[in-house]
Design a protein around this motif. Structure first.
Motif, PDB file in Angstrom:
ATOM      1  N   PHE A 333      43.451  49.637  37.531  1.00 19.33           N
ATOM      2  CA  PHE A 333      42.691  48.550  37.898  1.00 19.33           C
ATOM      3  C   PHE A 333      41.978  47.950  36.675  1.00 19.33           C
ATOM      4  CE2 PHE A 333      38.678  46.822  39.260  1.00 19.33           C
ATOM      5  CZ  PHE A 333      39.055  45.269  39.902  1.00 19.33           C
ATOM      6  N   ASP A 334      41.551  48.863  36.062  1.00 24.76           N
ATOM      7  CA  ASP A 334      40.809  48.593  34.817  1.00 24.76           C
ATOM      8  C   ASP A 334      41.973  48.431  33.632  1.00 24.76           C
ATOM      9  OD1 ASP A 334      38.221  49.231  35.594  1.00 24.76           O
ATOM     10  OD2 ASP A 334      38.120  51.192  34.846  1.00 24.76           O
ATOM     11  N   LEU A 335      43.005  49.146  33.603  1.00 19.32           N
ATOM     12  CA  LEU A 335      43.957  48.992  32.622  1.00 19.32           C
ATOM     13  C   LEU A 335      44.591  47.377  32.654  1.00 19.32           C
ATOM     14  CD1 LEU A 335      45.817  50.598  30.530  1.00 19.32           C
ATOM     15  CD2 LEU A 335      47.369  50.758  32.488  1.00 19.32           C
ATOM     16  N   VAL A 336      44.742  46.939  33.782  1.00 22.37           N
ATOM     17  CA  VAL A 336      45.236  45.694  33.939  1.00 22.37           C
ATOM     18  C   VAL A 336      44.161  44.557  33.751  1.00 22.37           C
ATOM     19  CG1 VAL A 336      47.437  46.330  35.210  1.00 22.37           C
ATOM     20  CG2 VAL A 336      45.543  45.473  36.195  1.00 22.37           C
ATOM     21  N   GLY A 337      43.129  44.831  33.360  1.00 28.18           N
ATOM     22  CA  GLY A 337      42.019  44.013  33.043  1.00 28.18           C
ATOM     23  C   GLY A 337      41.295  43.635  34.457  1.00 28.18           C
ATOM     24  N   ARG A 338      41.240  44.515  35.433  1.00 27.56           N
ATOM     25  CA  ARG A 338      40.556  44.244  36.667  1.00 27.56           C
ATOM     26  C   ARG A 338      41.042  43.212  37.481  1.00 27.56           C
ATOM     27  NH1 ARG A 338      34.718  46.551  37.427  1.00 27.56           N
ATOM     28  NH2 ARG A 338      35.224  48.703  37.241  1.00 27.56           N
ATOM     29  N   ASP A 339      42.261  42.777  37.033  1.00 30.52           N
ATOM     30  CA  ASP A 339      43.022  41.829  37.836  1.00 30.52           C
ATOM     31  C   ASP A 339      43.219  42.451  39.457  1.00 30.52           C
ATOM     32  OD1 ASP A 339      44.872  40.040  39.039  1.00 30.52           O
ATOM     33  OD2 ASP A 339      45.724  39.720  37.235  1.00 30.52           O
ATOM     34  N   ALA A 340      42.554  42.239  40.283  1.00 36.93           N
ATOM     35  CA  ALA A 340      42.950  42.797  41.466  1.00 36.93           C
ATOM     36  C   ALA A 340      44.290  42.324  42.317  1.00 36.93           C
ATOM     37  CB  ALA A 340      41.878  42.347  42.409  1.00 36.93           C
ATOM     38  N   ALA A 341      44.585  41.192  42.046  1.00 40.30           N
ATOM     39  CA  ALA A 341      45.834  40.609  42.537  1.00 40.30           C
ATOM     40  C   ALA A 341      46.973  41.371  41.921  1.00 40.30           C
ATOM     41  CB  ALA A 341      46.035  39.095  42.264  1.00 40.30           C
ATOM     42  N   ARG A 342      46.771  41.414  40.714  1.00 37.86           N
ATOM     43  CA  ARG A 342      48.060  42.330  40.052  1.00 37.86           C
ATOM     44  C   ARG A 342      47.709  43.807  40.396  1.00 37.86           C
ATOM     45  NH1 ARG A 342      49.794  43.434  33.938  1.00 37.86           N
ATOM     46  NH2 ARG A 342      51.808  44.125  34.501  1.00 37.86           N
ATOM     47  N   CYS A 343      46.595  44.247  40.539  1.00 42.44           N
ATOM     48  CA  CYS A 343      46.625  45.923  41.029  1.00 42.44           C
ATOM     49  C   CYS A 343      47.264  46.048  42.453  1.00 42.44           C
ATOM     50  CB  CYS A 343      45.220  46.052  41.071  1.00 42.44           C
ATOM     51  SG  CYS A 343      44.988  48.030  41.314  1.00 42.44           S
ATOM     52  N   LYS A 344      46.944  45.010  43.557  1.00 42.55           N
ATOM     53  CA  LYS A 344      47.467  45.008  44.799  1.00 42.55           C
ATOM     54  C   LYS A 344      49.015  44.782  44.863  1.00 42.55           C
ATOM     55  CE  LYS A 344      47.590  42.880  49.357  1.00 42.55           C
ATOM     56  NZ  LYS A 344      47.043  41.802  49.965  1.00 42.55           N
ATOM     57  N   ALA A 345      49.665  44.027  43.750  1.00 42.34           N
ATOM     58  CA  ALA A 345      51.099  43.914  43.667  1.00 42.34           C
ATOM     59  C   ALA A 345      51.801  45.278  43.169  1.00 42.34           C
ATOM     60  CB  ALA A 345      51.396  42.575  42.805  1.00 42.34           C
ATOM     61  N   LEU A 346      50.961  45.977  42.472  1.00 42.49           N
ATOM     62  CA  LEU A 346      51.537  47.111  41.772  1.00 42.49           C
ATOM     63  C   LEU A 346      51.534  48.338  42.844  1.00 42.49           C
ATOM     64  CD1 LEU A 346      50.168  47.209  38.358  1.00 42.49           C
ATOM     65  CD2 LEU A 346      52.562  46.712  38.703  1.00 42.49           C
ATOM     66  N   PHE A 347      50.152  48.637  43.525  1.00 43.78           N
ATOM     67  CA  PHE A 347      50.193  49.654  44.432  1.00 43.78           C
ATOM     68  C   PHE A 347      50.505  49.419  45.812  1.00 43.78           C
ATOM     69  CE2 PHE A 347      48.016  51.080  40.798  1.00 43.78           C
ATOM     70  CZ  PHE A 347      48.148  52.472  40.598  1.00 43.78           C
ATOM     71  N   HIS A 348      50.381  47.949  46.331  1.00 43.72           N
ATOM     72  CA  HIS A 348      50.978  47.839  47.547  1.00 43.72           C
ATOM     73  C   HIS A 348      52.244  47.251  47.680  1.00 43.72           C
ATOM     74  CE1 HIS A 348      51.324  45.442  51.553  1.00 43.72           C
ATOM     75  NE2 HIS A 348      50.611  46.502  51.761  1.00 43.72           N
ATOM     76  N   ASP A 349      52.584  46.478  46.977  1.00 33.40           N
ATOM     77  CA  ASP A 349      53.795  45.660  47.131  1.00 33.40           C
ATOM     78  C   ASP A 349      54.929  46.371  46.431  1.00 33.40           C
ATOM     79  OD1 ASP A 349      52.521  43.961  48.387  1.00 33.40           O
ATOM     80  OD2 ASP A 349      52.413  42.408  46.524  1.00 33.40           O
TER      81      ASP A 349
END
Length: 478
Positions: A333-349
């Motif tokens: 989450f910190d690594l991708v600039g706290r982009d929550a949508a991207r974090c969800k795309a990585l860890f969920h999708d």
């Protein structure tokens, strides 16, 4: 201070709300909206509070750091909770986490002198007191659901036993913990402690905890909370010993220190990431894995690839036999600039679809080392045995198998002029079979644990089925 979810849930919550909640409603993990910054004057104040291990110094340091994140517990109460938790009587040393010097610039930080002889006690003892305090304020009860690969379970159960308003349901992988670890948990006869051995690996246990936590109706009806390091309060408590280790290893706040952390679920080293983000002068955070090298693979290649039960190795450092590092989401989450949508795309999708994601071509991945200081390495059973023998022969110190993984990898990443601190994870008696293999003798056993393996045990064995676990909880939480 307010807290947000790594997956973008809109609500911003206060500390005591997320203390009792665990996972966010969208399945994400909670993090503070920002990391409080500790400048040079702040470091001096924290160093003075710790007093290089004076009696009461660790409790004072814990209060100073926790109060930066907790504003919904009165300061006097928070200070009292820290003072009740971090005592020499409980942890065996006024310093609480004393450094052991192996050689110039190379140290072990002793985190394993608590009630269950593992570093998990450092946070869990505080968590037990926090739970009891907050439940008492609310006149409420909590059913704690957790998963353990070895040490979290016993630390949680010993911290929560006898606490008013708290029941514990702890999942562990059937037959995959050491006999000592099993005895520490299964011999507890407290009626509010429930041990459930899952036919599978730790990741199966962790998946069940997440499945139950994501069933919001069940979670609310049965007042489910967590003690795994997905609970922010536990990770926050671990931040404190990075500061304590730094202060012991340095004389001046201009110096840098590196830490090597044996890691499976990424919680322990994630606390180091938080400390570094706050301004603690950490040079490198070195992640040491065993044969289950999911994290090492990511930091070397940028690919995060979870493995199934069949591909999760059973090793002689069993607390790291993990192939889904749940806390890793906080760092990404910190690594991708706290982009929550991207974090969800990585860890969920992506993980749900492919079981992996690839950041190797992403500019953010470079930041894992350059911006955030991360390096990594891997240790095998043969490495473990050789390291245990070497440390015993050269320094007269016996270390456990996980700490041996840390020492082996730390030696590969030392830098001239920068002290290296390896976080000790457990005392060697917890893994006596491997110590005997390495040294030909049993490790020292604290008198309080004589004959623990022969005590009567109480445990339920279940298949890896969230519905069956939920049925058990529903039948035993009244």
């Amino acid at each position: 201070m307010r807290y947000l979810s790594t997956r973008g849930h809109a609500d911003r919550k206060r500390f005591c709300e997320i203390l009792l909640e665990g996972l966010a409603p969208d399945g994400g993990l909670y993090l503070p909206e920002h990391y409080p910054q500790v400048d040079a004057a702040g470091l001096q104040r924290l160093r003075a509070a710790y007093g290089n291990g004076r009696p009461g110094g660790y409790a004072a340091l814990a209060f100073e750091i926790l109060s930066l994140y907790i504003d919904d517990i009165p300061a006097a109460d928070l200070r009292a909770l820290c003072e009740r938790t971090y005592t020499e009587a409980v942890f065996g040393s006024a310093a609480i986490v004393p450094l052991k010097r192996l050689e110039d610039g190379f140290y072990l930080e002793a985190l394993s002198n608590g009630p269950t002889l593992a570093f998990k006690d450092m946070a869990m003892q505080l968590l037990g007191n926090l739970f009891e305090y907050e439940l008492g304020r609310r006149g409420a009860e909590l059913n704690i659901l957790g998963a353990t690969s070895g040490d979290t379970g016993s630390a949680a159960e010993h911290a929560m036993k006898g606490k008013r308003g708290v029941r514990v349901f702890m999942l562990s992988p059937h037959g995959r913990m050491s006999p000592f670890q099993q005895a520490q948990m299964f011999s507890l006869m407290d009626p509010n402690i429930h041990n459930i051995a899952i036919e599978g690996v730790f990741d199966d246990c962790q998946d069940i905890v997440k499945a139950v936590s994501n069933d919001l109706a069940f979670k609310r009806e049965h007042k489910i909370g967590t003690v795994n390091s997905i609970n922010w309060a536990r990770l926050l408590a671990q931040v404190v010993y990075y500061f304590a280790g730094y202060f012991q290893a340095t004389q001046h706040d201009s110096e840098k220190v590196s830490f090597t952390v044996p890691s499976g679920n990424f919680g322990n080293v994630c606390a180091g990431h938080v400390a570094r983000q706050m301004g603690l002068p950490i040079d490198r955070l070195v992640v040491a894995t065993n044969e289950n090298d999911v994290l090492d693979e990511f930091f070397r290649t940028g690919v995060y690839r979870v493995r199934g039960s069949a591909d999760t190795h059973e090793t002689s450092s069993p607390s790291m036999d993990i192939s889904k590092a749940s806390n890793f989401e906080r760092f990404v989450f910190d690594l991708v600039g706290r982009d929550a949508a991207r974090c969800k795309a990585l860890f969920h999708d992506a993980l749900s679809r492919d079981g992996r994601f690839d950041l190797s071509a992403d500019a953010a991945f470079v930041g894992a080392a350059s911006t955030y200081g991360f390096l990594s390495g891997k240790s095998t059973h043969a490495d473990r045995l050789a390291t245990i023998r070497d440390v015993s022969q050269r320094f007269g110190v016996v270390i456990d198998t996980h700490t041996a993984d840390g020492v082996k990898v730390a030696r590969e990443h030392r830098s001239a002029g920068v002290p290296m601190v390896v976080l000790e994870t457990a005392l060697p008696i917890k893994f006596a079979e491997t110590i005997v293999e390495a040294l030909g003798r049993e490790p020292e056993r604290p008198a309080a644990f004589a004959g623990i393996e022969a005590l009567p045990k109480r445990v339920q064995v279940m298949r890896a089925d969230a519905a069956q676990v939920k049925a058990y909880i529903a039948g035993h939480c009244g």
